[in-house]
Design a protein around this motif. Structure first.
Motif, short mmCIF file in Angstrom:
data_model
loop_
_atom_site.label_atom_id
_atom_site.label_comp_id
_atom_site.label_asym_id
_atom_site.label_seq_id
_atom_site.Cartn_x
_atom_site.Cartn_y
_atom_site.Cartn_z
N SER A 155 65.32 81.95 57.57
CA SER A 155 66.52 81.37 56.96
C SER A 155 67.28 82.39 56.12
CB SER A 155 66.15 80.16 56.10
OG SER A 155 65.08 80.46 55.22
N ASP A 156 66.62 83.48 55.76
CA ASP A 156 67.30 84.59 55.06
C ASP A 156 67.76 85.65 56.05
OD1 ASP A 156 66.77 83.45 52.52
OD2 ASP A 156 64.79 84.39 52.46
N ALA A 157 66.92 85.92 57.06
CA ALA A 157 67.20 87.03 57.98
C ALA A 157 68.29 86.70 58.99
CB ALA A 157 65.91 87.42 58.72
N LEU A 158 68.20 85.52 59.64
CA LEU A 158 69.14 85.18 60.71
C LEU A 158 69.16 83.67 60.92
CD1 LEU A 158 71.01 86.60 62.86
CD2 LEU A 158 69.11 86.32 64.46
N PRO A 159 69.88 82.92 60.08
CA PRO A 159 69.88 81.45 60.19
C PRO A 159 70.78 80.94 61.31
CG PRO A 159 71.22 82.15 58.33
CD PRO A 159 70.63 83.40 58.91
N ILE A 160 70.36 81.15 62.56
CA ILE A 160 71.15 80.70 63.72
C ILE A 160 70.23 80.00 64.73
CG2 ILE A 160 72.82 82.57 63.50
CD1 ILE A 160 71.46 83.82 66.02
N LEU A 161 70.85 79.25 65.66
CA LEU A 161 70.11 78.66 66.77
C LEU A 161 69.48 79.75 67.65
CD1 LEU A 161 72.55 75.83 67.89
CD2 LEU A 161 70.20 75.48 67.11
N ARG A 162 68.57 79.35 68.52
CA ARG A 162 67.81 80.21 69.44
C ARG A 162 66.59 80.78 68.70
NH1 ARG A 162 72.36 83.66 72.84
NH2 ARG A 162 73.43 81.86 73.74
N GLU A 163 65.46 80.08 68.89
CA GLU A 163 64.29 80.42 68.08
C GLU A 163 63.68 81.77 68.44
OE1 GLU A 163 62.79 77.10 70.97
OE2 GLU A 163 64.61 77.56 69.84
N TRP A 164 63.79 82.20 69.71
CA TRP A 164 63.21 83.51 70.05
C TRP A 164 63.94 84.63 69.32
CZ3 TRP A 164 65.13 87.02 74.31
CH2 TRP A 164 64.36 88.20 74.37
N GLU A 165 65.29 84.63 69.41
CA GLU A 165 66.06 85.67 68.74
C GLU A 165 65.85 85.63 67.23
OE1 GLU A 165 68.23 84.88 72.63
OE2 GLU A 165 67.11 83.73 71.15
N ARG A 166 65.87 84.42 66.68
CA ARG A 166 65.72 84.29 65.22
C ARG A 166 64.33 84.74 64.76
NH1 ARG A 166 64.26 79.49 62.74
NH2 ARG A 166 64.89 78.35 64.61
N THR A 167 63.31 84.33 65.50
CA THR A 167 61.94 84.71 65.14
C THR A 167 61.73 86.21 65.27
OG1 THR A 167 61.12 82.54 65.83
CG2 THR A 167 59.51 84.31 65.64
N THR A 168 62.24 86.79 66.36
CA THR A 168 62.08 88.23 66.56
C THR A 168 62.81 89.03 65.49
OG1 THR A 168 61.84 87.90 68.94
CG2 THR A 168 62.37 90.11 68.21
N CYS A 169 64.03 88.60 65.16
CA CYS A 169 64.78 89.26 64.08
C CYS A 169 63.98 89.24 62.77
CB CYS A 169 66.13 88.57 63.88
SG CYS A 169 67.08 89.18 62.47
N THR A 170 63.35 88.10 62.48
CA THR A 170 62.57 87.96 61.26
C THR A 170 61.35 88.87 61.29
OG1 THR A 170 63.27 85.64 61.20
CG2 THR A 170 61.49 86.28 59.72
N ILE A 171 60.68 88.93 62.44
CA ILE A 171 59.51 89.81 62.58
C ILE A 171 59.91 91.28 62.40
CG2 ILE A 171 57.85 90.70 64.26
CD1 ILE A 171 57.74 87.82 65.42
#
Length: 292
Positions: A155-171
């Protein structure tokens, strides 16, 4: 950097402190974050995710990078499965709580983090883009239990739809944070203790600059930091020859970076991938390979 700045001061027949005191701007591009991802030599990182969704980074978006290549092996998961830790919680797409956050499952995950000596943590829950309270609560618990370990929430790194992209960005944000944090803070401290009176500015992947403090809040922007400057440098050089369409090549000791400038404007993309891992945020369109 320190050797280079000392050499420039010496060439200008000035002391280091006098030279730095006269500077109004110091902008630094670096490839530390990119190299860390390409070479996979970063810290031991774990992912806390909604129960039932720890294989998001394995299934990716369902497509193979070369979808007609029947010989293609799947990319290696960035975090091994035993460090992708499920947390009992669930919201729906409206933000309604289906399963309340189970703090017992969080503490069980924290016990694993301690046992495995994890050095960075990513937290990415399924519908945190609608309501980030569960994610932020877990982030705070980890910080209380492991105060020296950096924690990045999706929610801080990339609060957008698409869980793969959001999760990878966070990782990726969590993975590069310890290395760039130590480097950037030490460099800024050295500059200011030797007479530089302004904040150190760092190139971001979108071609702009940021202070060290702001960059560490959005550490994903440190990826492709150095290469993002290359298209602008190439454009500056090409304009002296009245050329608006150029291919820029930025070759260093560990990466080889290529970008396209069309009609005097560097291309931006949200599809930038580093070794088949989506960055997610808008970036100067640079293709990097790990070969200096």
């Amino acid at each position: 950097i320190i050797k280079g700045v000392n050499a420039i001061a010496e060439q200008n027949q000035m002391t280091l402190k006098d030279f730095l005191a006269k500077l109004d701007l110091f902008v630094h591009g670096q490839t530390i974050a990119t190299n860390t991802v390409i070479q996979r030599n970063g810290p031991k990182t774990a992912l806390l995710c909604t129960e039932g969704f720890r294989d998001v980074i394995h299934f990716r978006d369902g497509f193979k990078p070369q979808r007609y290549n029947i010989q293609l092996q799947p990319p290696k998961d960035f975090i091994p499965r035993y460090l992708r830790l499920p947390i009992v919680e669930r919201l729906n797409y409206k933000g309604d709580i289906i399963k309340p956050l189970d703090e017992k499952s969080v503490m069980q995950a924290v016990a694993v983090l301690k046992k495995e000596k994890v050095e960075a943590v990513a937290v990415s829950f399924l519908w945190s883009i609608v309501d980030a309270s569960h994610e932020q609560k877990v982030k705070q618990i980890i910080k209380n239990e492991l105060p020296d370990i950096p924690v990045v929430a999706s929610s801080d790194a990339l609060p957008i739809l698409r869980e793969w992209e959001r999760t990878t960005c966070t990782i990726l944000s969590a993975y590069v944070l310890p290395g760039i944090s130590k480097y950037m803070v030490e460099l800024e401290d050295w500059l200011q203790s030797n007479g530089f009176r302004h904040p150190l500015l760092v190139m971001q992947l979108n071609g702009g600059t940021s202070t060290v403090a702001k960059l560490l809040e959005k550490s994903i922007n440190s990826i492709a930091s150095g290469p993002a400057a290359a298209p602008m440098a190439g454009l500056f050089a090409s304009k002296r020859m009245d050329v608006d369409d150029v291919i820029t090549v930025d070759m260093g000791g560990t990466s080889f970076d290529v970008s396209l400038v069309t009609k005097g404007v560097p291309s931006l993309t949200r599809d930038l991938k580093i070794h088949e891992n989506p960055v997610g945020v808008a970036a100067v369109d640079v293709h990097s390979i790990g070969a200096g």
